[in-house]
Design a protein around this motif. Structure first.
Motif, PDB file in Angstrom:
ATOM      1  N   PRO A   1      -7.059 -19.366   4.856  1.00 30.01           N
ATOM      2  CA  PRO A   1      -7.155 -18.408   3.748  1.00 30.01           C
ATOM      3  C   PRO A   1      -7.502 -17.023   4.274  1.00 30.01           C
ATOM      4  N   TYR A   2      -6.904 -15.995   3.680  1.00 27.99           N
ATOM      5  CA  TYR A   2      -7.163 -14.600   4.037  1.00 27.99           C
ATOM      6  C   TYR A   2      -7.422 -13.795   2.768  1.00 27.99           C
ATOM      7  N   PHE A   3      -8.226 -12.732   2.903  1.00 29.81           N
ATOM      8  CA  PHE A   3      -8.331 -11.774   1.801  1.00 29.81           C
ATOM      9  C   PHE A   3      -7.698 -10.458   2.231  1.00 29.81           C
ATOM     10  N   LEU A   4      -7.121  -9.765   1.251  1.00 32.27           N
ATOM     11  CA  LEU A   4      -6.433  -8.503   1.506  1.00 32.27           C
ATOM     12  C   LEU A   4      -7.455  -7.393   1.725  1.00 32.27           C
ATOM     13  N   VAL A   5      -7.301  -6.644   2.802  1.00 31.13           N
ATOM     14  CA  VAL A   5      -8.126  -5.454   3.012  1.00 31.13           C
ATOM     15  C   VAL A   5      -7.862  -4.479   1.866  1.00 31.13           C
ATOM     16  N   PRO A   6      -8.876  -3.813   1.314  1.00 26.81           N
ATOM     17  CA  PRO A   6      -8.639  -2.886   0.202  1.00 26.81           C
ATOM     18  C   PRO A   6      -7.511  -1.904   0.511  1.00 26.81           C
ATOM     19  N   GLY A   7      -6.526  -1.861  -0.381  1.00 21.31           N
ATOM     20  CA  GLY A   7      -5.380  -0.981  -0.187  1.00 21.31           C
ATOM     21  C   GLY A   7      -4.383  -1.466   0.832  1.00 21.31           C
ATOM     22  N   GLY A   8      -4.594  -2.668   1.365  1.00 14.24           N
ATOM     23  CA  GLY A   8      -3.777  -3.152   2.468  1.00 14.24           C
ATOM     24  C   GLY A   8      -2.370  -3.570   2.113  1.00 14.24           C
ATOM     25  N   SER A   9      -2.025  -3.559   0.826  1.00 19.94           N
ATOM     26  CA  SER A   9      -0.629  -3.801   0.429  1.00 19.94           C
ATOM     27  C   SER A   9       0.159  -2.500   0.344  1.00 19.94           C
ATOM     28  N   PHE A  10      -0.558  -1.361   0.346  1.00 21.19           N
ATOM     29  CA  PHE A  10       0.049  -0.031   0.332  1.00 21.19           C
ATOM     30  C   PHE A  10       0.938   0.201  -0.888  1.00 21.19           C
ATOM     31  N   GLU A  11       0.548  -0.406  -2.004  1.00 22.68           N
ATOM     32  CA  GLU A  11       1.253  -0.187  -3.256  1.00 22.68           C
ATOM     33  C   GLU A  11       0.524   0.854  -4.091  1.00 22.68           C
ATOM     34  N   ALA A  12       1.219   1.439  -5.049  1.00 23.11           N
ATOM     35  CA  ALA A  12       0.625   2.427  -5.946  1.00 23.11           C
ATOM     36  C   ALA A  12      -0.547   1.811  -6.698  1.00 23.11           C
ATOM     37  N   GLY A  13      -1.631   2.572  -6.833  1.00 23.77           N
ATOM     38  CA  GLY A  13      -2.785   2.110  -7.580  1.00 23.77           C
ATOM     39  C   GLY A  13      -3.791   1.322  -6.772  1.00 23.77           C
ATOM     40  N   THR A  14      -3.510   1.070  -5.483  1.00 21.17           N
ATOM     41  CA  THR A  14      -4.463   0.342  -4.638  1.00 21.17           C
ATOM     42  C   THR A  14      -5.402   1.338  -3.965  1.00 21.17           C
ATOM     43  N   PRO A  15      -6.559   0.879  -3.472  1.00 21.06           N
ATOM     44  CA  PRO A  15      -7.506   1.799  -2.841  1.00 21.06           C
ATOM     45  C   PRO A  15      -6.868   2.618  -1.721  1.00 21.06           C
ATOM     46  N   ALA A  16      -7.251   3.890  -1.672  1.00 19.25           N
ATOM     47  CA  ALA A  16      -6.635   4.813  -0.718  1.00 19.25           C
ATOM     48  C   ALA A  16      -7.176   4.615   0.694  1.00 19.25           C
ATOM     49  N   TRP A  17      -6.312   4.793   1.649  1.00 17.39           N
ATOM     50  CA  TRP A  17      -6.686   4.854   3.059  1.00 17.39           C
ATOM     51  C   TRP A  17      -6.763   6.324   3.478  1.00 17.39           C
ATOM     52  N   GLN A  18      -7.455   6.596   4.579  1.00 27.89           N
ATOM     53  CA  GLN A  18      -7.480   7.928   5.158  1.00 27.89           C
ATOM     54  C   GLN A  18      -6.249   8.076   6.038  1.00 27.89           C
ATOM     55  N   LEU A  19      -5.325   8.948   5.635  1.00 32.01           N
ATOM     56  CA  LEU A  19      -4.049   9.116   6.330  1.00 32.01           C
ATOM     57  C   LEU A  19      -4.010  10.486   7.000  1.00 32.01           C
ATOM     58  N   VAL A  20      -3.666  10.519   8.283  1.00 31.50           N
ATOM     59  CA  VAL A  20      -3.701  11.741   9.079  1.00 31.50           C
ATOM     60  C   VAL A  20      -2.391  11.869   9.853  1.00 31.50           C
ATOM     61  N   GLY A  21      -1.915  13.113  10.019  1.00 27.66           N
ATOM     62  CA  GLY A  21      -0.807  13.374  10.931  1.00 27.66           C
ATOM     63  C   GLY A  21       0.539  12.862  10.474  1.00 27.66           C
ATOM     64  N   GLY A  22       0.756  12.784   9.167  1.00 30.56           N
ATOM     65  CA  GLY A  22       2.052  12.348   8.655  1.00 30.56           C
ATOM     66  C   GLY A  22       2.147  10.891   8.281  1.00 30.56           C
ATOM     67  N   ALA A  23       1.077  10.122   8.478  1.00 31.06           N
ATOM     68  CA  ALA A  23       1.085   8.733   7.999  1.00 31.06           C
ATOM     69  C   ALA A  23       1.204   8.731   6.484  1.00 31.06           C
ATOM     70  N   GLY A  24       1.982   7.799   5.934  1.00 34.32           N
ATOM     71  CA  GLY A  24       2.142   7.788   4.486  1.00 34.32           C
ATOM     72  C   GLY A  24       2.913   6.594   3.976  1.00 34.32           C
ATOM     73  N   HIS A  25       2.821   6.388   2.660  1.00 28.81           N
ATOM     74  CA  HIS A  25       3.546   5.313   2.012  1.00 28.81           C
ATOM     75  C   HIS A  25       5.030   5.659   1.963  1.00 28.81           C
ATOM     76  N   VAL A  26       5.868   4.671   2.277  1.00 33.31           N
ATOM     77  CA  VAL A  26       7.312   4.864   2.236  1.00 33.31           C
ATOM     78  C   VAL A  26       7.964   3.680   1.538  1.00 33.31           C
ATOM     79  N   SER A  27       9.140   3.930   1.023  1.00 35.10           N
ATOM     80  CA  SER A  27       9.895   2.867   0.373  1.00 35.10           C
ATOM     81  C   SER A  27      10.350   1.852   1.414  1.00 35.10           C
ATOM     82  N   GLY A  28      10.294   0.578   1.031  1.00 36.00           N
ATOM     83  CA  GLY A  28      10.691  -0.482   1.946  1.00 36.00           C
ATOM     84  C   GLY A  28       9.511  -1.365   2.268  1.00 36.00           C
ATOM     85  N   ASN A  29       9.532  -2.553   1.716  1.00 35.10           N
ATOM     86  CA  ASN A  29       8.401  -3.470   1.818  1.00 35.10           C
ATOM     87  C   ASN A  29       8.583  -4.453   2.971  1.00 35.10           C
ATOM     88  N   ASN A  30       7.480  -5.017   3.434  1.00 35.44           N
ATOM     89  CA  ASN A  30       7.534  -6.133   4.371  1.00 35.44           C
ATOM     90  C   ASN A  30       8.467  -7.212   3.839  1.00 35.44           C
TER      91      ASN A  30
END
Length: 209
Positions: free
Chosen positions: A54-83
Motif C-alpha cells: 500500500p502507498y499514499f499519494l504525496v500531497p499534490g503528487g498527481s499534478f492535477e488541478a486543485g491538488t496541493p501546490a509544489w514549489q516549482l522553479v526554473g520552468g518546471a510546470g504542469h503539462v498536458s499528458g498523463n502517466n
C-alpha cells in the motif's frame, strides 16, 4: 549506502552543511506533525508491476488541478499528458515537466520509521545518459535544515515506475516525541540532456524489505 546513511544519522555533522532552499526548509518545519497524518488513505498503484504494497499519494503528487501546490522553479510546470503506465485514474490529464535547470519541491510529508520508500512514475525523452536527481529535505533534531541526494534516476522515452527508493531520513522520527518527522522531496535534472516528466508520487507507509 546503508552504512553511510546510518553514520549520518548517528552524527548529524556531515549532513548539517548540505544546502537547502529557504522555502523548502520552511515547508518541512511548519507542517502539522501528528501520528494520524502519517497514515492517510492508501492504494496499490504499482500492483501491475508486482509491488502490492500500500502507498499514499504525496500531497499534490498527481499534478492535477486543485491538488496541493509544489514549489516549482526554473520552468518546471504542469503539462498536458498523463502517466500512461498505470497506477493513476483514467480521468487524470496532466503530469509535471522538469526542463534543464528546473526543480520541483513537494509540500512537507509526515512520515515515521515505517515509511522508508518513495516511488513514482517517470519519463525521459532526452538522452538516455541523463539523470534526474531526487533529494530529500529534512530537519535535524537540533532544528537545522538539511538535504541529501538519495537517488540519480535513469529513464527511457516511455512512462515507467521507478524502483522503490529508500529516502532514509524517515528514521529521524525515532528521535521525535511524536514518533514522526517531516520531509519534503525535491526533483531536478542533473544535466541539460534530458527531457523529464514525473507523475503520481507515492510513499509506502508500511514497507518491509
Amino acid at each position: 549506502m546503508r552504512r553511510f546513511a546510518l553514520s549520518l544519522l548517528s552524527t548529524g555533522a556531515a549532513v548539517a552543511v548540505l544546502a537547502i532552499t529557504s522555502a523548502a526548509a520552511d515547508a518541512a518545519a511548519t507542517a502539522t506533525t501528528t501520528a494520524a497524518a502519517c497514515f492517510p488513505a492508501t492504494t496499490q498503484p504499482f500492483a501491475a508491476y508486482g509491488d502490492v504494497h500500500p502507498y499514499f499519494l504525496v500531497p499534490g503528487g498527481s499534478f492535477e488541478a486543485g491538488t496541493p501546490a509544489w514549489q516549482l522553479v526554473g520552468g518546471a510546470g504542469h503539462v498536458s499528458g498523463n502517466n500512461t503506465a498505470g497506477g493513476d485514474p483514467l480521468w487524470n490529464t496532466t503530469s509535471l515537466s522538469l526542463p534543464a535547470g528546473s526543480s520541483a519541491t513537494s509540500p512537507a510529508v509526515c512520515v515515521d520509521p515505517t515509511s522508508p520508500v518513495i516511488r513514482f512514475y517517470v519519463r525521459n525523452t532526452g538522452a538516455s545518459t541523463s539523470k534526474l536527481g531526487l533529494t530529500v529535505l529534512y530537519t535535524l533534531p537540533n532544528g537545522t535544515p538539511a538535504s541529501l541526494l538519495v537517488e540519480k534516476i535513469s529513464a527511457t522515452g516511455v512512462w515507467r515506475p521507478t524502483a522503490s527508493i529508500r529516502f532514509l531520513m524517515n528514521m529521524l522520527a525515532k528521535t521525535s516525541a511524536t514518533g514522526t518527522t517531516q520531509v519534503a522531496f525535491q526533483f531536478r535534472p542533473l544535466d541539460a540532456t534530458g527531457h523529464w516528466r514525473i507523475d503520481d508520487v507515492y510513499v509506502d507507509p508500511f514497507k518491509r524489505t
